[in-house]
Design a protein around this motif. Sequence first.
Motif, short mmCIF file in Angstrom:
data_model
loop_
_atom_site.label_atom_id
_atom_site.label_comp_id
_atom_site.label_asym_id
_atom_site.label_seq_id
_atom_site.Cartn_x
_atom_site.Cartn_y
_atom_site.Cartn_z
N PRO A 96 0.85 -1.20 0.00
CA PRO A 96 0.00 0.00 0.00
C PRO A 96 0.88 1.25 0.00
O PRO A 96 2.00 1.22 0.52
CB PRO A 96 -0.79 -0.10 1.31
CG PRO A 96 -0.04 -1.07 2.15
CD PRO A 96 0.75 -1.96 1.24
N GLY A 97 0.41 2.34 -0.57
CA GLY A 97 1.19 3.57 -0.64
C GLY A 97 1.45 4.15 0.74
O GLY A 97 0.73 3.86 1.69
N ARG A 98 2.52 4.95 0.83
CA ARG A 98 2.83 5.60 2.10
C ARG A 98 1.93 6.82 2.26
O ARG A 98 1.79 7.61 1.33
CB ARG A 98 4.28 6.05 2.09
CG ARG A 98 4.96 5.80 3.41
CD ARG A 98 6.42 6.11 3.31
NE ARG A 98 7.20 4.96 2.88
CZ ARG A 98 8.36 5.06 2.23
NH1 ARG A 98 8.85 6.23 1.92
NH2 ARG A 98 9.03 3.98 1.89
N LYS A 99 1.33 6.95 3.42
CA LYS A 99 0.42 8.07 3.62
C LYS A 99 1.20 9.35 3.87
O LYS A 99 2.09 9.37 4.71
CB LYS A 99 -0.47 7.77 4.83
CG LYS A 99 -1.82 8.44 4.73
CD LYS A 99 -2.72 7.98 5.86
CE LYS A 99 -3.48 9.16 6.41
NZ LYS A 99 -4.02 8.94 7.72
N ARG A 100 0.89 10.37 3.13
CA ARG A 100 1.59 11.65 3.35
C ARG A 100 0.75 12.52 4.25
O ARG A 100 -0.43 12.73 3.99
CB ARG A 100 1.81 12.36 2.03
CG ARG A 100 2.83 11.67 1.20
CD ARG A 100 3.38 12.56 0.11
NE ARG A 100 4.16 11.74 -0.80
CZ ARG A 100 5.45 11.47 -0.63
NH1 ARG A 100 6.09 11.99 0.39
NH2 ARG A 100 6.09 10.70 -1.47
#
Length: 330
Positions: A96-100
């Motif tokens: 999953p993408g890294r949350k910014r």
Amino acid sequence: MINKIEDTRKNFDDDLVKVTNLADLEELRIKYLSRGQGLVSNLFGSLKDVKKDDKPKVGQALNQLKIYTQAKYDELKEKFETEVNSSKQIIDLTLPGRKREIGSKHILIQTLNEITDIFKGWGFSVYEGPELESDYYNFEALNFAPDHPARDMQDTFFITEKFLLRTHTSPVQVRVMTENKPPIRALMPGKVFRNEAISAKSYCLFHQVEGLVIDTDITFAELKGTLVAFAKLFYGQEVPYRFRASFFPFTEPSAEMDVWWQPKGKPGRWLEILGCGMVDPNVLINVDIDPEKYTGYAFGMGIERTAMRKYGIDDIRILFDNDKRFLTQF
Ligand code: PHE
């Protein structure tokens, strides 16, 4: 024997170019370098059959071969190992993408902006001055005599005898009055430093906003009116406030303004939010402004206290902790 050594080196070089991975390299090691069966190691065993006179020469050649083969082996080993390690860092597209996280303005900056917005609406311009100040701007030009007891009022971080970390934003008044001619309407925010014991109420660093108005016919009534209008806009129309007589070397008369602070579930009390007064004629003389012609007022407000009052914060240190759990609440 010398020929044998030369042949072994040639064979080693031939085998070396064929090595393409760690497994090949291990085979090469066993073939040449392993104890007991390695070709290079075995040559050392044959040294005892060499004629005594030839021994030094042969021994030297043999040592060189050993150093050479070992070095080539080590070099390749390191190369393959780093290749293996870096190829482990493959990109896993299924992760999953890294949350910014989106940053926000610090509560002190928000408070400062609210204050400056109010004064900008009244025609004030914003100025800044240096945090490392000279004794002249911080004290002398502000009418603190060299041995004036008021100099002890503020415990100062001196850098040298002449330079210090400014203890208030009032030196910026002097800079603005030196560089501009009246009429002046200036707002000067910034960091100030005091060498105080750190506690829930005080910190070695905090922020102030300085205000300065110089013109003909400026009165104390205008100062009061402006600050009351500010308090009502900032804290709400109903905020209880009061002025108390005070003393500052650079204003005469001087006052402090308090607003009523009622933390939830705690007894209320008066909280000092600023110092103010009419600019002392001596200060005007120091900056070549004619006190017969011009008068003015100044005030200095603590940002931390203002923010603490507004948001019900009871420990100043939390403003400087950079604790996200606190900061994200605003
Ligand atoms: N400089 C004063 C302080 O730090 C506050 C002040 C500013 C008072 C301007 C009067 C006029 O306490």
